[in-house]
Design an enzyme around this catalytic site. Structure first.
Site, PDB file in Angstrom:
ATOM      1  N   HIS A   8      16.325 -39.609  20.153  1.00  0.00           N
ATOM      2  CA  HIS A   8      15.338 -40.004  21.158  1.00  0.00           C
ATOM      3  C   HIS A   8      14.191 -40.777  20.535  1.00  0.00           C
ATOM      4  CE1 HIS A   8      13.957 -35.876  19.977  1.00  0.00           C
ATOM      5  NE2 HIS A   8      12.756 -36.389  20.052  1.00  0.00           N
ATOM      6  N   GLU A  44       7.865 -31.910  28.105  1.00  0.00           N
ATOM      7  CA  GLU A  44       8.654 -33.108  27.866  1.00  0.00           C
ATOM      8  C   GLU A  44       9.590 -33.382  29.026  1.00  0.00           C
ATOM      9  OE1 GLU A  44      11.102 -32.202  24.356  1.00  0.00           O
ATOM     10  OE2 GLU A  44      12.791 -32.121  25.724  1.00  0.00           O
ATOM     11  N   GLN A  55      12.040 -39.651  25.266  1.00  0.00           N
ATOM     12  CA  GLN A  55      11.389 -38.349  25.452  1.00  0.00           C
ATOM     13  C   GLN A  55       9.927 -38.605  25.818  1.00  0.00           C
ATOM     14  OE1 GLN A  55      10.247 -35.984  21.917  1.00  0.00           O
ATOM     15  NE2 GLN A  55      11.591 -34.388  22.724  1.00  0.00           N
ATOM     16  N   HIS A  79       6.979 -40.622  18.171  1.00  0.00           N
ATOM     17  CA  HIS A  79       7.899 -40.445  17.051  1.00  0.00           C
ATOM     18  C   HIS A  79       9.289 -40.950  17.411  1.00  0.00           C
ATOM     19  CE1 HIS A  79       8.472 -36.530  19.217  1.00  0.00           C
ATOM     20  NE2 HIS A  79       9.724 -36.638  18.849  1.00  0.00           N
ATOM     21  N   GLU A 129      11.623 -37.456  13.236  1.00  0.00           N
ATOM     22  CA  GLU A 129      12.180 -36.134  13.503  1.00  0.00           C
ATOM     23  C   GLU A 129      13.684 -36.182  13.237  1.00  0.00           C
ATOM     24  OE1 GLU A 129      11.835 -35.117  17.640  1.00  0.00           O
ATOM     25  OE2 GLU A 129      12.373 -33.027  17.332  1.00  0.00           O
TER      26      GLU A 129
END
Ligand code: CO
Length: 141
Positions: A8, A44, A55, A79, A129
């Site tokens: 994502h 989220e 996301q 991110h 991530e």
């Protein structure tokens, strides 16, 4: 270590309902999952794009990491998450390369995933991530 997918791209927003509506109406991209992650102070919405997601993140409290991000930098890219087969092994690979990490050990993410973050100081100022589908026996505190 192999990245198998962009899992994502996370975008911090002030109004989650408005952002969900925008993706559905303007880009035709449906929200397939919503979740409050109390430990991270965020709600989220996962907008499906082929085998990946956008996301959308909004803080549930101002002093959460995403709350502080919004206050300091406003809305925008928060991110990028890469999917891996084994989050613990991928994290060890990154640490063995001498890179600074936020999570010393994998931890539970949303949707029952296992996640770990690499420090943005180590990653050209983009928070990264690592995401593994499902839980892992290697999750430790
Ligand atoms: Co994420």
């Amino acid at each position: 270590m192999e990245l198998t997918e962009i899992d994502h791209v996370a975008i911090a927003v002030r109004d989650l309902d408005e952002a969900v509506r925008w993706y559905a109406e303007v880009l035709g991209a449906p929200t397939v999952h919503r979740e409050v992650v109390a430990s991270d102070g965020v709600e989220e919405a996962l907008v499906r794009v082929a085998d990946s997601y956008v996301q959308l993140l909004t803080p549930t409290r101002e002093d959460s990491p995403v709350g502080r991000f919004l206050a300091a930098r406003g809305e925008g890219l928060h991110h990028v998450a890469y999917r891996v087969e084994d989050c613990a092994a991928a994290l060890e690979h990154v640490k063995a390369a001498g890179q600074r990490v936020i999570d010393e050990h994998p931890r539970p993410g949303s949707r029952g995933t296992t996640v770990a973050f690499i420090h943005p100081k180590a990653t050209f100022s983009t928070l990264i991530e690592l995401v593994q589908e499902g839980p892992t026996s290697a999750v430790t505190e």
